[in-house]
Design a protein around this motif. Structure first.
Motif, PDB file in Angstrom:
ATOM      1  N   GLY A 218      77.707  -3.594  46.184  1.00  0.00           N
ATOM      2  CA  GLY A 218      78.173  -4.097  47.460  1.00  0.00           C
ATOM      3  C   GLY A 218      77.261  -5.187  48.003  1.00  0.00           C
ATOM      4  N   THR A 219      77.776  -5.990  48.917  1.00  0.00           N
ATOM      5  CA  THR A 219      77.019  -7.044  49.619  1.00  0.00           C
ATOM      6  C   THR A 219      76.965  -6.657  51.085  1.00  0.00           C
ATOM      7  OG1 THR A 219      77.768  -8.736  48.070  1.00  0.00           O
ATOM      8  CG2 THR A 219      76.954  -9.483  50.222  1.00  0.00           C
ATOM      9  N   GLY A 220      75.771  -6.743  51.673  1.00  0.00           N
ATOM     10  CA  GLY A 220      75.631  -6.337  53.063  1.00  0.00           C
ATOM     11  C   GLY A 220      74.686  -7.230  53.832  1.00  0.00           C
ATOM     12  N   GLU A 221      74.477  -6.845  55.038  1.00  0.00           N
ATOM     13  CA  GLU A 221      73.592  -7.592  55.913  1.00  0.00           C
ATOM     14  C   GLU A 221      72.782  -6.595  56.706  1.00  0.00           C
ATOM     15  OE1 GLU A 221      74.625 -11.507  58.056  1.00  0.00           O
ATOM     16  OE2 GLU A 221      74.848  -9.966  59.596  1.00  0.00           O
ATOM     17  N   LEU A 222      71.480  -6.844  56.806  1.00  0.00           N
ATOM     18  CA  LEU A 222      70.559  -5.928  57.475  1.00  0.00           C
ATOM     19  C   LEU A 222      69.802  -6.704  58.556  1.00  0.00           C
ATOM     20  CD1 LEU A 222      69.187  -3.106  57.554  1.00  0.00           C
ATOM     21  CD2 LEU A 222      67.513  -4.017  55.917  1.00  0.00           C
ATOM     22  N   ASP A 223      69.861  -6.163  59.756  1.00  0.00           N
ATOM     23  CA  ASP A 223      69.163  -6.801  60.876  1.00  0.00           C
ATOM     24  C   ASP A 223      68.236  -5.766  61.487  1.00  0.00           C
ATOM     25  OD1 ASP A 223      68.230  -8.335  62.891  1.00  0.00           O
ATOM     26  OD2 ASP A 223      70.170  -8.644  63.886  1.00  0.00           O
TER      27      ASP A 223
ATOM     28  N   LEU B 200      57.846 -10.495  60.953  1.00  0.00           N
ATOM     29  CA  LEU B 200      58.578  -9.781  59.892  1.00  0.00           C
ATOM     30  C   LEU B 200      59.965  -9.389  60.381  1.00  0.00           C
ATOM     31  CD1 LEU B 200      55.757  -7.392  58.531  1.00  0.00           C
ATOM     32  CD2 LEU B 200      56.501  -9.625  57.639  1.00  0.00           C
ATOM     33  N   PHE B 201      60.907  -9.387  59.450  1.00  0.00           N
ATOM     34  CA  PHE B 201      62.305  -8.998  59.718  1.00  0.00           C
ATOM     35  C   PHE B 201      62.951  -9.880  60.782  1.00  0.00           C
ATOM     36  CE2 PHE B 201      59.945  -4.923  58.976  1.00  0.00           C
ATOM     37  CZ  PHE B 201      60.247  -4.809  57.635  1.00  0.00           C
ATOM     38  N   GLU B 202      62.564 -11.105  60.763  1.00  0.00           N
ATOM     39  CA  GLU B 202      63.141 -12.025  61.746  1.00  0.00           C
ATOM     40  C   GLU B 202      64.536 -12.434  61.296  1.00  0.00           C
ATOM     41  OE1 GLU B 202      61.997 -16.191  64.074  1.00  0.00           O
ATOM     42  OE2 GLU B 202      60.768 -15.472  62.402  1.00  0.00           O
ATOM     43  N   GLY B 203      65.504 -12.207  62.173  1.00  0.00           N
ATOM     44  CA  GLY B 203      66.883 -12.559  61.862  1.00  0.00           C
ATOM     45  C   GLY B 203      67.542 -11.554  60.927  1.00  0.00           C
ATOM     46  N   ALA B 204      68.809 -11.752  60.689  1.00  0.00           N
ATOM     47  CA  ALA B 204      69.596 -10.866  59.802  1.00  0.00           C
ATOM     48  C   ALA B 204      69.351 -11.256  58.364  1.00  0.00           C
ATOM     49  CB  ALA B 204      71.086 -10.943  60.132  1.00  0.00           C
ATOM     50  N   GLN B 205      69.177 -10.238  57.538  1.00  0.00           N
ATOM     51  CA  GLN B 205      68.902 -10.476  56.124  1.00  0.00           C
ATOM     52  C   GLN B 205      70.102 -10.027  55.288  1.00  0.00           C
ATOM     53  OE1 GLN B 205      66.002 -12.002  55.397  1.00  0.00           O
ATOM     54  NE2 GLN B 205      65.604 -11.963  57.599  1.00  0.00           N
ATOM     55  N   LYS B 206      70.640 -10.924  54.517  1.00  0.00           N
ATOM     56  CA  LYS B 206      71.736 -10.587  53.608  1.00  0.00           C
ATOM     57  C   LYS B 206      71.162 -10.036  52.308  1.00  0.00           C
ATOM     58  CE  LYS B 206      74.930 -14.039  55.430  1.00  0.00           C
ATOM     59  NZ  LYS B 206      75.797 -15.212  55.097  1.00  0.00           N
ATOM     60  N   PHE B 207      71.931  -9.091  51.719  1.00  0.00           N
ATOM     61  CA  PHE B 207      71.423  -8.510  50.478  1.00  0.00           C
ATOM     62  C   PHE B 207      72.597  -8.082  49.597  1.00  0.00           C
ATOM     63  CE2 PHE B 207      72.126  -4.945  53.297  1.00  0.00           C
ATOM     64  CZ  PHE B 207      72.678  -3.967  52.487  1.00  0.00           C
ATOM     65  N   ASN B 208      72.298  -7.927  48.338  1.00  0.00           N
ATOM     66  CA  ASN B 208      73.204  -7.325  47.352  1.00  0.00           C
ATOM     67  C   ASN B 208      72.579  -6.019  46.878  1.00  0.00           C
ATOM     68  OD1 ASN B 208      75.013  -9.494  47.422  1.00  0.00           O
ATOM     69  ND2 ASN B 208      73.871 -10.619  45.847  1.00  0.00           N
ATOM     70  N   ALA B 209      73.441  -5.002  46.645  1.00  0.00           N
ATOM     71  CA  ALA B 209      72.929  -3.702  46.188  1.00  0.00           C
ATOM     72  C   ALA B 209      73.836  -3.175  45.092  1.00  0.00           C
ATOM     73  CB  ALA B 209      72.871  -2.697  47.345  1.00  0.00           C
ATOM     74  N   SER B 210      73.221  -2.542  44.133  1.00  0.00           N
ATOM     75  CA  SER B 210      73.995  -1.896  43.066  1.00  0.00           C
ATOM     76  C   SER B 210      73.253  -0.638  42.642  1.00  0.00           C
ATOM     77  CB  SER B 210      74.189  -2.840  41.872  1.00  0.00           C
ATOM     78  OG  SER B 210      72.942  -3.179  41.291  1.00  0.00           O
ATOM     79  N   SER B 211      74.046   0.404  42.251  1.00  0.00           N
ATOM     80  CA  SER B 211      73.408   1.657  41.854  1.00  0.00           C
ATOM     81  C   SER B 211      74.412   2.496  41.080  1.00  0.00           C
ATOM     82  CB  SER B 211      72.922   2.422  43.092  1.00  0.00           C
ATOM     83  OG  SER B 211      72.362   3.673  42.719  1.00  0.00           O
ATOM     84  N   GLN B 212      73.909   3.357  40.251  1.00  0.00           N
ATOM     85  CA  GLN B 212      74.715   4.370  39.593  1.00  0.00           C
ATOM     86  C   GLN B 212      74.465   5.705  40.287  1.00  0.00           C
ATOM     87  OE1 GLN B 212      75.194   4.037  35.249  1.00  0.00           O
ATOM     88  NE2 GLN B 212      73.469   2.565  35.349  1.00  0.00           N
TER      89      GLN B 212
END
Length: 463
Positions: A81-86, A99-111
């Motif tokens: 999935g693709t998400g955004e973390l603020d 640190l953690f300035e602004g919203a951070q976009k990320f990609n995540a994958s897992s089994q």
């Protein structure tokens, strides 16, 4: 009735009525086995029994709702999935970096792997389960009573069919006696013709009567075979066994005192149905109360080969993170839950109204059935009393016809009447005697109907 089919027979033994007995007893005990066989092999009764078994299964299903409900589940999957973390911004005091300035976009994958066992158990159902089980108990009783009520009609059919066979046996005996008498008369007429005391017309009249006897013997045999085929189909017993059943046709006298109609199986079944509908109403009313249940689970959870990628992190650019696994093993959860339907679109209210309507309809049916059974009891009692009176009348008619035949025989031997008048006297005795047997069958049918209206026919036949 078969007795009408043989009403053209014109001869019988003049004194046969002396052998008729008036038995104050029940139907022949030999009929017990055929009746039980007929009930055991009847398709409708078999299906009624199977329907009852379905109700028992429904009972077990409802009772099982009070037992724990345990489920096991295993699962494996791949997550991407693709998400955004603020996150709230944090400033490092010494470096002055945010640190953690602004919203951070990320990609995540897992089994992901998951396995667990869950258990739930109803603690309180608003008495819906209890009342539902009681309703099914009463439904089973009602079905069983209606099944037993069906025994009455089947037993009556078996008895009446055997009665018709016994009548044909009596008629066969009368035909044999008449043949012996006609042969004797035939020899007398031939000798009289040789001596000039009679004419060939007299001989031919007797010969014609003998031929009619042969025809009726064949008809009687055919009718008897058809009746045995019917019994074979009803009882599934071999014809040879059915032919062993033999008893004399006798007048049956019973106590005409009628018991309360509430003792009938049909009324008892409707009473059980009424109680069942009352429990259904209680069950629907119980749906207003909350349901309380307990739950518990044990599970294993593992997320492995997990990867995160944060894009365009200040001062760092893209950040790649990974984890070998995130595991919960073992995991447990226990607790108590409450479920309360606050509004269900008036479904609950409508169910209560329907339960009340079913209750009223069954009560109306109970009242109507009671009135009809009371009327039936009066009718069968009246028919029984009438049949007894007619039997006495028919007996007197036979005595008069027999006296007339004795007188006609003496007059014929003295040459005072011709053969036509002689045969007419015998024919009249036959008609009266046949009418007597016909009324005897009617009397026995009236007894069966009377016992059936009392709800005691089957028990009186197989006890």
């Amino acid at each position: 009735m078969l007795v009408k089919k043989i009403s053209c027979l014109i001869f019988l033994l003049p004194f046969f009525h002396q052998g008729i007995s008036y038995a104050q007893q029940g139907i022949s005990p030999q009929l017990k086995e055929p009746i039980q066989k007929a009930i055991q092999n009847n398709s409708d009764i078999k299906n009624s029994y199977l329907e009852n078994q379905k109700t028992l299964l429904d009972q077990n299903t409802v009772s099982g709702k009070l037992l724990p409900h345990v489920t096991a589940m295993g699962m494996y999957g791949y997550l991407h999935g693709t998400g955004e973390l603020d996150l709230p911004t944090k400033t490092l005091p010494l470096l002055g970096l945010n640190l953690f300035e602004g919203a951070q976009k990320f990609n995540a994958s897992s089994q992901i792997g998951f396995a667990g066992v869950n258990a739930t158990q109803v603690i309180f159902s608003g008495l819906q389960i209890t009342n539902g089980k009681k309703a099914l108990d009463e439904k089973y009783k009602a079905q069983q009573l209606m099944t037993e009520a069906g025994y009455e009609g089947l037993a009556q059919e078996v008895v009446q069919t055997f009665d018709q066979i016994m009548l044909l046996k009596e008629v066969d005996a009368l035909i044999a006696d008449s043949e012996r008498r006609l042969n004797k008369e035939h020899l007398k007429v031939i000798k009289a013709i040789e001596n000039g005391l009679a004419i060939p017309y007299d001989r031919d009249k007797i010969k014609l009567a003998m031929l009619e006897l042969e025809s009726k013997k064949a008809e009687s045999q055919n009718n008897r075979e058809l009746l045995y085929f019917k019994l074979e189909e009803l009882t599934k017993m071999p014809v040879d066994s059915l032919k062993l059943v033999s008893y004399p046709l006798e007048l049956v006298v019973v106590d005409p005192v009628q018991p309360a109609v509430e003792n009938r199986k049909e009324m008892q079944a409707l009473a059980s149905s009424q109680r069942a509908y009352e429990y259904v109403l209680k069950k629907e009313k119980g749906a207003r109360l909350p349901q309380i249940f307990a739950f518990g689970s044990a599970f294993y959870f593992n997320a492995f080969d997990t990867k995160f990628k944060f894009k365009d992190v200040p001062l760092m650019g893209d950040v790649n993170l990974s984890a070998n696994h995130f595991q919960l093993a073992p995991g447990f959860a226990v607790g108590v839950g409450v479920k309360w339907d606050v509004f269900d679109g008036n479904q609950h209210r409508n169910n209560i109204k329907k339960a009340n309507l079913d209750l009223l309809m069954n009560q109306n049916k109970w009242n109507d059935t009671k009135d009809k059974l009371l009327l039936l009891q009066r009718k069968t009692n009246s028919d029984y009393q009438l049949s007894m009176k007619k039997m006495a009348v028919h007996e007197q008619q036979i005595k008069i016809a027999n006296n007339n035949l004795v007188l006609a025989s003496k007059q014929f031997e003295a040459g005072l009447i011709d053969v036509t008048e002689r045969l007419s006297a015998e024919n009249e005795l036959y008609k009266q005697s046949l009418s007597f047997y016909n009324q005897l069958l009617v009397q026995r049918i009236a007894v069966l109907e009377l016992l059936k209206s009392q709800g005691s026919l089957y028990q009186s036949l197989v006890k």
